[in-house]
Scaffold this active site. Structure first.
Site, PDB file in Angstrom:
ATOM      1  N   LEU A  87       0.827  -1.210   0.000  1.00 27.27           N
ATOM      2  CA  LEU A  87       0.000   0.000   0.000  1.00 27.27           C
ATOM      3  C   LEU A  87       0.855   1.251   0.000  1.00 27.27           C
ATOM      4  O   LEU A  87       1.940   1.273   0.590  1.00 27.27           O
ATOM      5  CB  LEU A  87      -0.880   0.020   1.247  1.00 27.27           C
ATOM      6  CG  LEU A  87      -1.929  -1.089   1.353  1.00 27.27           C
ATOM      7  CD1 LEU A  87      -2.498  -1.142   2.762  1.00 27.27           C
ATOM      8  CD2 LEU A  87      -3.027  -0.859   0.334  1.00 27.27           C
ATOM      9  N   LYS A 125      -4.677  -1.330  10.279  1.00 20.78           N
ATOM     10  CA  LYS A 125      -3.547  -1.888   9.535  1.00 20.78           C
ATOM     11  C   LYS A 125      -2.798  -2.820  10.487  1.00 20.78           C
ATOM     12  O   LYS A 125      -2.076  -2.374  11.375  1.00 20.78           O
ATOM     13  CB  LYS A 125      -2.618  -0.791   9.013  1.00 20.78           C
ATOM     14  CG  LYS A 125      -1.517  -1.349   8.136  1.00 20.78           C
ATOM     15  CD  LYS A 125      -0.771  -0.245   7.414  1.00 20.78           C
ATOM     16  CE  LYS A 125       0.216  -0.826   6.424  1.00 20.78           C
ATOM     17  NZ  LYS A 125       1.254  -1.666   7.033  1.00 20.78           N
ATOM     18  N   ARG A 146       3.992 -13.532   1.340  1.00 20.76           N
ATOM     19  CA  ARG A 146       3.927 -12.529   0.291  1.00 20.76           C
ATOM     20  C   ARG A 146       5.208 -12.537  -0.556  1.00 20.76           C
ATOM     21  O   ARG A 146       5.156 -12.346  -1.760  1.00 20.76           O
ATOM     22  CB  ARG A 146       3.735 -11.162   0.941  1.00 20.76           C
ATOM     23  CG  ARG A 146       3.774 -10.033  -0.016  1.00 20.76           C
ATOM     24  CD  ARG A 146       3.304  -8.743   0.639  1.00 20.76           C
ATOM     25  NE  ARG A 146       3.395  -7.689  -0.331  1.00 20.76           N
ATOM     26  CZ  ARG A 146       4.457  -6.927  -0.511  1.00 20.76           C
ATOM     27  NH1 ARG A 146       5.515  -7.098   0.236  1.00 20.76           N
ATOM     28  NH2 ARG A 146       4.483  -5.996  -1.436  1.00 20.76           N
ATOM     29  N   LYS A 300      -9.980   1.687   1.958  1.00 22.43           N
ATOM     30  CA  LYS A 300     -10.135   1.089   0.628  1.00 22.43           C
ATOM     31  C   LYS A 300     -11.433   1.601   0.025  1.00 22.43           C
ATOM     32  O   LYS A 300     -12.472   1.568   0.718  1.00 22.43           O
ATOM     33  CB  LYS A 300     -10.212  -0.433   0.741  1.00 22.43           C
ATOM     34  CG  LYS A 300      -8.982  -1.046   1.378  1.00 22.43           C
ATOM     35  CD  LYS A 300      -9.175  -2.522   1.689  1.00 22.43           C
ATOM     36  CE  LYS A 300      -7.906  -3.057   2.352  1.00 22.43           C
ATOM     37  NZ  LYS A 300      -8.051  -4.419   2.839  1.00 22.43           N
ATOM     38  N   CYS A 418      41.957   7.173  20.585  1.00 20.26           N
ATOM     39  CA  CYS A 418      41.021   6.191  20.038  1.00 20.26           C
ATOM     40  C   CYS A 418      40.694   5.124  21.092  1.00 20.26           C
ATOM     41  O   CYS A 418      41.603   4.568  21.697  1.00 20.26           O
ATOM     42  CB  CYS A 418      41.638   5.540  18.803  1.00 20.26           C
ATOM     43  SG  CYS A 418      40.681   4.139  18.192  1.00 20.26           S
ATOM     44  N   CYS A 421      42.568   1.700  19.646  1.00 20.91           N
ATOM     45  CA  CYS A 421      44.023   1.514  19.523  1.00 20.91           C
ATOM     46  C   CYS A 421      44.832   2.555  20.304  1.00 20.91           C
ATOM     47  O   CYS A 421      46.054   2.536  20.271  1.00 20.91           O
ATOM     48  CB  CYS A 421      44.433   1.536  18.051  1.00 20.91           C
ATOM     49  SG  CYS A 421      44.283   3.178  17.315  1.00 20.91           S
ATOM     50  N   CYS A 442      44.940   0.482  13.665  1.00 17.69           N
ATOM     51  CA  CYS A 442      43.722   0.413  14.485  1.00 17.69           C
ATOM     52  C   CYS A 442      42.899  -0.797  14.052  1.00 17.69           C
ATOM     53  O   CYS A 442      42.484  -0.906  12.901  1.00 17.69           O
ATOM     54  CB  CYS A 442      42.900   1.687  14.328  1.00 17.69           C
ATOM     55  SG  CYS A 442      41.365   1.614  15.273  1.00 17.69           S
TER      56      CYS A 442
HETATM   57  S1  IVH Z   1      -4.740  -4.641   1.868  1.00 17.61           S
HETATM   58  C1  IVH Z   1      -3.792  -4.592  -2.437  1.00 17.61           C
HETATM   59  N1  IVH Z   1      -5.533  -4.451   4.366  1.00 17.61           N
HETATM   60  O1  IVH Z   1      -0.045  -3.964   4.817  1.00 17.61           O
HETATM   61  C2  IVH Z   1      -3.918  -4.281  -1.015  1.00 17.61           C
HETATM   62  N2  IVH Z   1      -3.223  -4.784   3.948  1.00 17.61           N
HETATM   63  O2  IVH Z   1       1.639  -2.392   2.562  1.00 17.61           O
HETATM   64  C3  IVH Z   1      -3.116  -5.165  -0.197  1.00 17.61           C
HETATM   65  N3  IVH Z   1      -1.851  -4.953   5.958  1.00 17.61           N
HETATM   66  O3  IVH Z   1       1.423  -6.369   2.790  1.00 17.61           O
HETATM   67  C4  IVH Z   1      -3.158  -5.021   1.225  1.00 17.61           C
HETATM   68  N4  IVH Z   1      -3.481  -4.731   7.401  1.00 17.61           N
HETATM   69  O4  IVH Z   1       0.585  -7.114   5.049  1.00 17.61           O
HETATM   70  C5  IVH Z   1      -4.481  -4.617   3.542  1.00 17.61           C
HETATM   71  N5  IVH Z   1      -6.358  -4.301   6.533  1.00 17.61           N
HETATM   72  C6  IVH Z   1      -5.332  -4.470   5.707  1.00 17.61           C
HETATM   73  C7  IVH Z   1      -4.023  -4.645   6.172  1.00 17.61           C
HETATM   74  C8  IVH Z   1      -2.986  -4.791   5.255  1.00 17.61           C
HETATM   75  C9  IVH Z   1      -2.180  -4.913   7.246  1.00 17.61           C
HETATM   76  C10 IVH Z   1      -0.475  -5.111   5.444  1.00 17.61           C
HETATM   77  C11 IVH Z   1      -0.307  -6.219   4.459  1.00 17.61           C
HETATM   78  C12 IVH Z   1       0.348  -5.616   3.255  1.00 17.61           C
HETATM   79  C13 IVH Z   1       0.797  -4.292   3.756  1.00 17.61           C
HETATM   80  C14 IVH Z   1       0.620  -3.280   2.649  1.00 17.61           C
END
Ligand code: IVH
Length: 449
Positions: A87, A125, A146, A300, A418, A421, A442
């Protein structure tokens, strides 16, 4: 065995497997157990006994087979059907607003939704390890990491040990192929408990819950992974066939839940920039109380039609963004200031700190660039300092708290000789760097070269 008897055994096995998986689902996915531990164990023992007696009927997708018996020799590479993208990050409100203009609003100009507030699916996240799990005709056939986004590692043997991952999807008409993407993580409480026990046993500690998850998934022996308290939230799909994809991300998550796949309960649909910002601040407030580690939130575009209109860039989707939390900070005390000698003989001051847990790791050192920095930030032994560590960057001293300085705090000057040394140190006119004058006598310089 007579055919009739055979059928009875087969049905009995199927029933046992189904009931055990239901118990697993209730316990690990719904967090709402429907059976006692002893009842669960009793059924599991019955299943194992029957499978042993009738090996012809034992199947890979039985709950008794979650933990394989043998370690694998090496990880196989797997090319993802659809790449696993990362992301784009937004680190502030302004960056988020810019992202929204650049990636969403402007490209949608010609389309009817451009003027209105778009619906976003907002999610935590998660700070774990991204995985892709593939089901064919409802059966789990592959789990992988991944990797670089295009090629990952086959970790099916370990994914199967995670009880929250169904071995078989719920429902009568599973898609012929359904690849689901999600994050494997170790809940904070389990992480603390695991480390406390490891400490007692004098075993290696995990640095943070993310490392714990990633490290556990990269075990060759599934019996080890099975002992790690891992959990998962699914948040998207990859390759799919034989399925009517829903219209929106939120619908998609609902469908995943119907298949028995665990999703995060803290997700929400929000409207436009303001909705995103409100979600961000509400999650920030809850962050410490969440049972899992997060490092921001993800927005999203909810409509899958608009998602496909916006499309993908080389590495990121244009319809999603990670709004990261600011670096985490902590206060600690400077125990001493020492000097390290580098390849070129340059002396770099390093503050030795009282260990603190910040940004997910324990920090006990921070480098200070050069001797001038010591004066610039006026750091002394005994000082209280603010340490910052953002996600995965090197810990930094961001502030010296003068008001907390004890009377006996002592100033540290650049050494005249130093520390390795004992040769005289030199500082050239106009340079910020102090160097060891010993050259290759050194050991530090010799070693580094
Ligand atoms: S969506 C195409 N949703 O963040 C979109 N990612 O930099 C793909 N991650 O590698 C990711 N929580 O490991 C998505 N709710 C979430 C997420 C999430 C953590 C991580 C994931 C991904 C990284 C993206």
């Amino acid at each position: 065995m007579a055919p009739k008897n055979e059928k009875v055994v087969f049905l009995k096995l199927e029933k046992l497997r189904e009931t055990i998986e239901q118990y697993n689902f209730a316990y690990y996915v719904l967090d709402d157990p429907v059976a006692s531990d002893s009842e669960y164990d009793r059924l599991m023992r019955q299943l194992e006994a029957l499978e042993e007696k009738y090996p012809n009927f034992s199947v890979l997708n039985s709950p008794s087979q979650r933990v394989g018996v043998r370690p694998i020799r090496e990880f196989k590479e797997v090319r993802h059907g659809l790449p696993m993208l990362s992301l784009e990050n937004a680190l502030s409100k302004t960056e988020l607003a810019n992202w929204l203009d650049r990636r969403v609003k402007r490209p949608l100009k010609a389309v009817e939704v451009a003027g209105t507030d778009i619906d976003f699916a907002a999610e935590p996240k998660l700070d774990g390890a991204a995985v892709s799990v593939r089901y064919e005709k409802g059966l789990l056939v592959l789990g992988c990491t991944r990797g670089d986004g295009n090629i990952g590692e086959d970790i099916t043997h370990n994914i199967r040990t995670i009880r929250a991952v169904p071995l078989r999807l719920k429902g009568r008409h599973p898609p012929s192929v359904l690849e689901v993407r999600g994050e494997v993580f170790m809940p904070k409480a389990n992480f603390m408990e695991y480390n406390a026990q490891a400490l007692e046993k004098d075993e290696k500690l995990f640095v943070n819950p993310r490392n714990a998850a990633a490290g556990s998934l990269r075990q060759l022996d599934p019996r080890l992974t099975a002992q790690r308290p891992l959990d998962i939230f699914f948040y998207g799909i990859g390759d799919v066939s034989g399925w009517n994809t829903p219209d929106s991300h939120s619908e998609l998550l609902k469908k995943l839940r119907d298949f028995g796949l665990k999703t995060c309960h803290d997700s929400k649909i929000v409207k436009g920039l303001q909705g995103c910002l409100d979600y961000y601040s509400s999650i920030s407030k809850k962050r410490d109380d969440l049972p899992y580690e997060i490092d921001g939130v993800v927005y999203k575009v909810d409509s899958l039609r608009i998602q496909s209109e916006l499309g993908l860039s080389r590495r990121h989707p244009n319809w999603a963004v990670a709004h990261k939390f600011p670096p985490q900070e902590e206060i600690t005390i400077v125990k001493s200031i020492e000097f390290q000698v580098g390849r070129t003989g340059a002396l770099t001051p390093v503050a030795r700190l009282h260990p603190v847990f910040v940004g997910g790791v324990t920090v006990s050192n921070a480098t200070l660039h050069n001797v001038d920095e010591l004066k610039r930030i006026d750091i002394r032994v005994g000082d209280s300092v603010i340490i910052s560590r953002a996600g995965d960057v090197i810990p930094k001293i961001v502030k010296v708290l003068r008001e907390r300085r004890p009377k006996n705090a002592s100033i540290v000057d650049a050494p005249r000789s130093c520390p390795i040394c004992s040769s005289d140190t030199i500082r050239a006119e106009g340079e910020t760097v102090v160097r060891c004058g010993g050259g290759l006598i050194c050991l530090a310089q010799l070693k580094e070269r």
